[in-house]
Scaffold this active site. Structure first.
Site, PDB file in Angstrom:
ATOM      1  N   GLN A 168       8.405  39.464  43.511  1.00 37.08           N
ATOM      2  CA  GLN A 168       7.531  38.822  44.495  1.00 37.08           C
ATOM      3  C   GLN A 168       8.202  39.094  45.844  1.00 37.08           C
ATOM      4  O   GLN A 168       9.148  38.406  46.222  1.00 37.08           O
ATOM      5  CB  GLN A 168       7.391  37.333  44.158  1.00 37.08           C
ATOM      6  CG  GLN A 168       6.955  37.156  42.689  1.00 37.08           C
ATOM      7  CD  GLN A 168       6.291  35.833  42.385  1.00 37.08           C
ATOM      8  OE1 GLN A 168       5.083  35.791  42.197  1.00 37.08           O
ATOM      9  NE2 GLN A 168       7.058  34.761  42.326  1.00 37.08           N
TER      10      GLN A 168
ATOM     11  N   HIS B  93      15.778  36.269  48.820  1.00 33.40           N
ATOM     12  CA  HIS B  93      16.835  37.205  48.398  1.00 33.40           C
ATOM     13  C   HIS B  93      16.169  38.082  47.333  1.00 33.40           C
ATOM     14  O   HIS B  93      15.663  37.544  46.334  1.00 33.40           O
ATOM     15  CB  HIS B  93      18.012  36.401  47.807  1.00 33.40           C
ATOM     16  CG  HIS B  93      19.189  37.225  47.388  1.00 33.40           C
ATOM     17  ND1 HIS B  93      20.486  36.800  47.588  1.00 33.40           N
ATOM     18  CD2 HIS B  93      19.283  38.424  46.763  1.00 33.40           C
ATOM     19  CE1 HIS B  93      21.321  37.705  47.112  1.00 33.40           C
ATOM     20  NE2 HIS B  93      20.604  38.705  46.600  1.00 33.40           N
TER      21      HIS B  93
ATOM     22  N   HIS C 296      14.892  39.890  44.317  1.00 33.69           N
ATOM     23  CA  HIS C 296      15.217  39.715  42.897  1.00 33.69           C
ATOM     24  C   HIS C 296      14.056  40.146  42.031  1.00 33.69           C
ATOM     25  O   HIS C 296      12.893  40.024  42.417  1.00 33.69           O
ATOM     26  CB  HIS C 296      15.582  38.251  42.585  1.00 33.69           C
ATOM     27  CG  HIS C 296      14.545  37.257  42.994  1.00 33.69           C
ATOM     28  ND1 HIS C 296      14.384  36.850  44.303  1.00 33.69           N
ATOM     29  CD2 HIS C 296      13.608  36.590  42.272  1.00 33.69           C
ATOM     30  CE1 HIS C 296      13.394  35.966  44.376  1.00 33.69           C
ATOM     31  NE2 HIS C 296      12.896  35.795  43.154  1.00 33.69           N
TER      32      HIS C 296
ATOM     33  N   HIS D  80      12.202  39.585  38.375  1.00 37.19           N
ATOM     34  CA  HIS D  80      12.057  38.729  37.192  1.00 37.19           C
ATOM     35  C   HIS D  80      11.922  39.637  35.970  1.00 37.19           C
ATOM     36  O   HIS D  80      11.118  40.581  35.994  1.00 37.19           O
ATOM     37  CB  HIS D  80      10.772  37.897  37.283  1.00 37.19           C
ATOM     38  CG  HIS D  80      10.731  36.934  38.418  1.00 37.19           C
ATOM     39  ND1 HIS D  80      11.014  35.595  38.255  1.00 37.19           N
ATOM     40  CD2 HIS D  80      10.430  37.087  39.737  1.00 37.19           C
ATOM     41  CE1 HIS D  80      10.872  34.971  39.422  1.00 37.19           C
ATOM     42  NE2 HIS D  80      10.521  35.853  40.341  1.00 37.19           N
TER      43      HIS D  80
HETATM   44  P1  AMP Z   1      10.542  33.645  43.284  1.00 39.35           P
HETATM   45  O1  AMP Z   1       9.577  32.492  43.301  1.00 39.35           O
HETATM   46  O2  AMP Z   1       9.946  34.967  42.883  1.00 39.35           O
HETATM   47  O3  AMP Z   1      11.327  33.748  44.575  1.00 39.35           O
HETATM   48  O4  AMP Z   1      11.582  33.322  42.133  1.00 39.35           O
HETATM   49  C1  AMP Z   1      12.664  32.452  42.309  1.00 39.35           C
HETATM   50  C2  AMP Z   1      13.323  32.307  40.969  1.00 39.35           C
HETATM   51  O5  AMP Z   1      14.593  31.765  41.167  1.00 39.35           O
HETATM   52  C3  AMP Z   1      12.561  31.355  40.011  1.00 39.35           C
HETATM   53  O6  AMP Z   1      12.438  31.963  38.740  1.00 39.35           O
HETATM   54  C4  AMP Z   1      13.492  30.148  39.968  1.00 39.35           C
HETATM   55  O7  AMP Z   1      13.426  29.465  38.730  1.00 39.35           O
HETATM   56  C5  AMP Z   1      14.837  30.816  40.175  1.00 39.35           C
HETATM   57  N1  AMP Z   1      15.907  29.937  40.657  1.00 39.35           N
HETATM   58  C6  AMP Z   1      15.844  29.028  41.663  1.00 39.35           C
HETATM   59  N2  AMP Z   1      17.041  28.408  41.808  1.00 39.35           N
HETATM   60  C7  AMP Z   1      17.871  28.964  40.897  1.00 39.35           C
HETATM   61  C8  AMP Z   1      19.226  28.755  40.525  1.00 39.35           C
HETATM   62  N3  AMP Z   1      20.004  27.856  41.147  1.00 39.35           N
HETATM   63  N4  AMP Z   1      19.741  29.476  39.520  1.00 39.35           N
HETATM   64  C9  AMP Z   1      18.968  30.389  38.873  1.00 39.35           C
HETATM   65  N5  AMP Z   1      17.703  30.647  39.157  1.00 39.35           N
HETATM   66  C10 AMP Z   1      17.144  29.944  40.154  1.00 39.35           C
END
Ligand code: AMP
Length: 153
Positions: A87, A98, A100, A102
Site C-alpha cells: 500500500q 515506511h 513495506h 505484506h
Molecule cells: P499498512 O496499513 O499497509 O501501512 O500496513 C501496516 C502494517 O503494519 C499492518 O499489517 C499492521 O498490523 C502492521 N503493524 C503496525 N504496528 C506494528 C508493530 N508494532 N509490529 C508489527 N507490525 C505492525
C-alpha cells in the site's frame, strides 16, 4: 552484556525478537495484527516512506526477500498461494509511513470473496473490524518469529 537491538518501522520501534529474516537491505518481521496466519511484513532496513524512495539495490533486495520469505511461509502455513501487497502511500491504505510489503499465505476458501482481503488490509475501510483486532503480545510475536527464523538457518 549485549543490549537487544531495535529497528525502526516508521515511527514504531521493533524489537529484534520480532525479526525473523535479515538481508543486506531488508528485514522480515512478524505482524502485530495479522489478518491471517502467517501474515508477515518485509520492510526496508532504512526508513523510507515510499517504494520510489528505495535505491535500485534496496528495491531488488525487497523483491528477492519477498520471494524467499513468501516461498517459506506459504509452505510453513500450508498455503497454496500468496497475496503480496504494497500500500504505497496513504490514499492507497498505507498506515505506517515506511515502505513495506505484506505477505499473506492463501488457501482455498479463506475469504468468501477472494478480493475482500484488500478491504481487510485497508484498515480505514468501513465495515472492516481492523481496529477491533487485538494486538498480539510481545511473547506471542517472539514465539512466531523464533519458529520462522529457523526456516532460514
Ligand atoms: P499498512 O496499513 O499497509 O501501512 O500496513 C501496516 C502494517 O503494519 C499492518 O499489517 C499492521 O498490523 C502492521 N503493524 C503496525 N504496528 C506494528 C508493530 N508494532 N509490529 C508489527 N507490525 C505492525
Amino acid at each position: 552484556m549485549r543490549f537487544p537491538k531495535v529497528y525502526q518501522f516508521g515511527p514504531i520501534s521493533i524489537p529484534e525478537t520480532q525479526v525473523f529474516y535479515t538481508s543486506q537491505h531488508c528485514l522480515g518481521l512478524v505482524n502485530l495484527k495479522p489478518i491471517a496466519p502467517g501474515h508477515v511484513l518485509v520492510i526496508s532496513k532504512r526508513v523510507a516512506t515510499r517504494l520510489h524512495d528505495l535505491s535500485p539495490e534496496e528495491a531488488s533486495d525487497m523483491m528477492i526477500s519477498a520471494q524467499k520469505i513468501g516461498h517459506a511461509i506459504e509452505k510453513y502455513y500450508n498455503g497454496t498461494s500468496l497475496t503480496m501487497a504494497i500500500q504505497d502511500g496513504p490514499q492507497a491504505g498505507q498506515s505506517v509511513p515506511h515502505v513495506h510489503m505484506h505477505l499473506i499465505p492463501r488457501r482455498q476458501g479463506d475469504w468468501a470473496n477472494n478480493d475482500d482481503i484488500y478491504d481487510e488490509l485497508d484498515n480505514k475501510k468501513k465495515g472492516v473490524d481492523n481496529d477491533e483486532r487485538k494486538p498480539r503480545s510481545t511473547e506471542e510475536m517472539k514465539e512466531e518469529a523464533d519458529r520462522l527464523r529457523a526456516l532460514f538457518e
